[in-house]
Each structure stands twice: as structure tokens, then as C-alpha cells.
Design an enzyme around this catalytic site. Structure first.
Site, PDB file in Angstrom:
ATOM      1  N   TYR A 292      53.348   2.644  10.788  1.00 38.57           N
ATOM      2  CA  TYR A 292      53.209   3.446  12.004  1.00 38.57           C
ATOM      3  C   TYR A 292      51.755   3.864  12.243  1.00 38.57           C
ATOM      4  O   TYR A 292      51.237   3.680  13.354  1.00 38.57           O
ATOM      5  CB  TYR A 292      54.134   4.653  11.941  1.00 38.57           C
TER       6      TYR A 292
ATOM      7  N   GLU B 249      46.567   0.136  18.386  1.00 37.56           N
ATOM      8  CA  GLU B 249      46.641   0.522  19.806  1.00 37.56           C
ATOM      9  C   GLU B 249      45.345   1.204  20.247  1.00 37.56           C
ATOM     10  O   GLU B 249      44.862   0.976  21.368  1.00 37.56           O
ATOM     11  CB  GLU B 249      47.824   1.463  20.017  1.00 37.56           C
TER      12      GLU B 249
END
Length: 361
Positions: free
Chosen positions: A285, A292
Site C-alpha cells: 500500500y 502514484e
């Protein structure tokens, strides 16, 4: 064969009598209650005096019910007899002198006060169970809801599995060259999966799942900004290697998350899959959020140059406000969302494994 008497151990509760007959590999069992309130036992087996016929009789202190349940194992014969009235007996037999073959079963033995506490605890548990069942109304649409959730998770699992396998095969065949055309080979399926993921925000609002609305909204909204705004609207971003890493990390997480939820719909729990569901996110994660963030940073000069999504301003203030400023603010919110979701997932993991430890102990 000589007829002998086996060792018999007894214990009681307010409503039952328990007998344990020390007779292994018992055969030809004959257990009956005579008219004079006497239990008659006959069997062949291996007892204290070896292989022989064994028998005994017990005339109970007070009346018992005629139904007798028994279970024979390789080591012993267990007999359960229900009392006619639920009350504590001073002794087992009508005769005051205890038979020589009879002894207390200390594995089951409780005195009267302990037995009353055990009986009271059972009654309270029964009352609580009835109370809970009466409060919880059965949902007539439960099967339909579970069927919908199962199919949703199955479709998402198949979609992300296709992306993961496609990218993995291309990586082994083409090596680093596969980094540059990831978007063109997998974007359609990723669009489909991420549009479907909007349902994960709606499901908590409809009460279909117990997960929180806010963590789901953060993840779905964040991914859709990257997919539709950063990659989908900028052709210059679609050929960059960062697309490969973002898509690969997303799909790796989901190919374990969705089957876990899918099996939960049918009440199935695979220990390895459960561990992967609650552990893989710890490294993946944060790595996904970093990938991103790299994509956002690489898109900033492109938005400045193309003026795409720029906000018009009055002539006094200038021509327009570049969308890159919005994305810089989004970068800060992205890491705030990472903290919120990381904390949420950590609590889920701790709750899951703490409850499992309680069941074990």
C-alpha cells in the site's frame, strides 16, 4: 467366561447422572432400567480382570427417566441418565452403603454449589441467546445480498487477475520494454475495474457491507484521479514506466483482497489467503502511494505546458491558474489519505488476529 463387576465412576448435576464404566472394547452391550428403578448393565469386554463378561446393577436413590443414552469407546462406556426431578441427590443409590465397585468421577465431579453456578451460567447463556435472536431480525434479502457481493468480488478478481497475468507474462517476454506500453495493453480492463469499484463506496451507504464509507471513498477516488485524470487525459504520461508500477501494485493487492471477500460471502476461510489479505498491504500500500505520487509529480510540467484543466482567472490576476497547483495540493492530501487508510487497515488486522487468538485460548 467368568461374570465379574467392572469399575464404575459417577457424577451428577441437578438434572443428570453420569456413569463411566471402565470397560474397553465393549461388545454385546445390554443396558436397561428395571421397574424397581434399577439400572442393569451387561457387556463383554476388557476390564480390570481381563477379557470377561461384566455386569452390575444400581438401584437409584430417586426415580429417573426411562430414556438412557450411552456411548461406547475403545477405553470405556459412558452412560447418561436424566433424573425425574431436577434436584441434588445426597448419594447415588438407595442403599446407604456404597457398592465396592462404585467411586466418584473426579473428572466430572462438582459439589452442589458449583453445580448450581454451572446451571445458572447455562440458563443465563440460553436467555442471552434467545434475547439476541429475538432482537436480530432475519433479513429476507440476505441471500440476494450475499449473491450480489459474491458476484461483484468474483468479477473484480477476474478483472485484476487478467491485468496481473498480462503484465507478468509481458514482463518475462519483453523485459523492460513492457514498461512503456502497459497503458495501451491493460487500460480498458483497468477502466472497467475502477469504474466497478465505485460500488465499494455505495455498498456501505446501503448497509450491504460493514466496512467504513470514508476509507473506501479515499481509495477509490484516489485511484480514479490517477487513472482518469493523470493517465487517461495525458498521452505523454501513457508511455511512462510509472504506469507499469502503479497498475502492477494495484493488481497485486486486489488479486488477494477480492477472493478473500468472495469466500467470506459463503462462510469460507483459507488461513493463507486471510494472512495475505491482512499482511500484503503493509509493504504494497505505501509503495502504491509512492508510485502514484511519482505519477503526479511527472504530470505537473505537462499540465503547466498544455494548460489542460486550468482554471480561468480575471485579466487582472492573469490568464489562468494551472491545474498543477491543484495536483500539488492533492499530493499533500494523498499522503494524508495514506495515513488514514493505513491506520484503518492496521486496526482491521489487529482486530482480526486478536479475535482469532481469543478463540484459540
Amino acid at each position: 467366561m467368568q461374570t465379574l463387576t467392572p469399575h464404575v465412576y459417577w457424577a451428577q448435576r441437578h438434572g443428570e447422572i453420569y456413569l463411566r464404566v471402565e470397560l474397553s472394547d465393549a461388545k454385546n452391550l445390554d443396558i436397561s432400567l428395571q421397574e424397581n428403578n434399577t439400572l442393569q448393565f451387561r457387556a463383554q469386554g476388557h476390564g480390570a480382570k481381563g477379557d470377561n463378561d461384566y455386569e452390575f446393577s444400581l438401584e437409584f436413590l430417586e426415580p429417573v427417566r426411562p430414556e438412557i443414552s450411552h456411548r461406547s469407546t475403545q477405553r470405556q462406556v459412558d452412560i447418561k441418565i436424566r433424573k425425574q426431578e431436577e434436584r441434588w441427590w445426597d448419594r447415588l443409590t438407595l442403599q446407604e452403603k456404597k457398592p465396592l465397585f462404585l467411586a466418584p468421577d473426579f473428572d466430572r465431579w462438582l459439589d452442589e454449589s458449583d453445580a448450581e453456578m454451572e446451571l445458572q451460567a447455562k440458563e443465563e447463556e440460553k436467555i442471552n441467546r434467545i434475547s439476541v435472536e429475538s432482537r436480530v431480525r432475519k433479513d429476507p434479502y440476505l441471500g440476494l445480498k450475499k449473491g450480489y457481493l459474491f458476484m461483484y468480488n468474483l468479477v473484480q478478481f477476474l478483472g485484476f487477475s487478467w491485468i496481473f497475468v498480462n503484465m507478468t507474462v509481458r514482463l518475462f517476454i519483453l523485459g523492460q520494454d513492457s514498461f512503456y506500453d502497459t497503458f495501451h495493453t491493460t487500460a480498458d480492463m483497468m477502466y472497467f475495474c475502477q469504474m466497478m469499484a465505485v460500488l465499494e463506496v455505495i455498498n456501505p451507504l446501503l448497509g450491504l457491507v460493514k466496512t467504513g464509507f470514508f476509507p473506501a471513498m479515499i481509495q477509490v477516488a484516489g485511484r480514479n484521479v490517477i487513472l482518469f485524470v493523470i493517465f487517461g487525459s495525458l498521452e505523454d504520461m501513457q508511455n511512462k514506466p510509472v504506469v507499469f508500477f502503479v497498475f502492477y501494485l494495484w493488481s497485486t493487492i486486489e488479486i488477494f483482497r477480492y477472493p478473500f471477500y468472495m469466500l467470506a460471502c459463503i462462510g469460507t476461510d483459507w488461513k493463507l489467503l486471510t494472512w495475505l489479505r491482512y499482511s500484503l498491504w503493509i509493504p504494497l500500500y505505501p509503495l502504491g502511494v509512492v508510485a502514484e505520487a511519482v505519477a503526479v509529480i511527472q504530470s505537473l510540467p505537462i499540465f503547466d505546458e498544455t494548460r489542460l484543466f486550468s482554471i480561468p482567472l480575471p485579466a487582472v490576476l492573469g490568464r489562468s491558474l494551472s491545474f498543477s497547483y491543484t495536483l500539488q495540493l492533492y499530493l499533500v492530501l494523498m499522503f494524508l489519505g495514506l495515513f488514514i487508510n493505513f491506520r484503518h487497515l492496521y486496526k482491521q488486522r489487529r482486530k482480526r488476529y486478536r479475535s482469532r487468538k481469543r478463540k484459540v485460548h
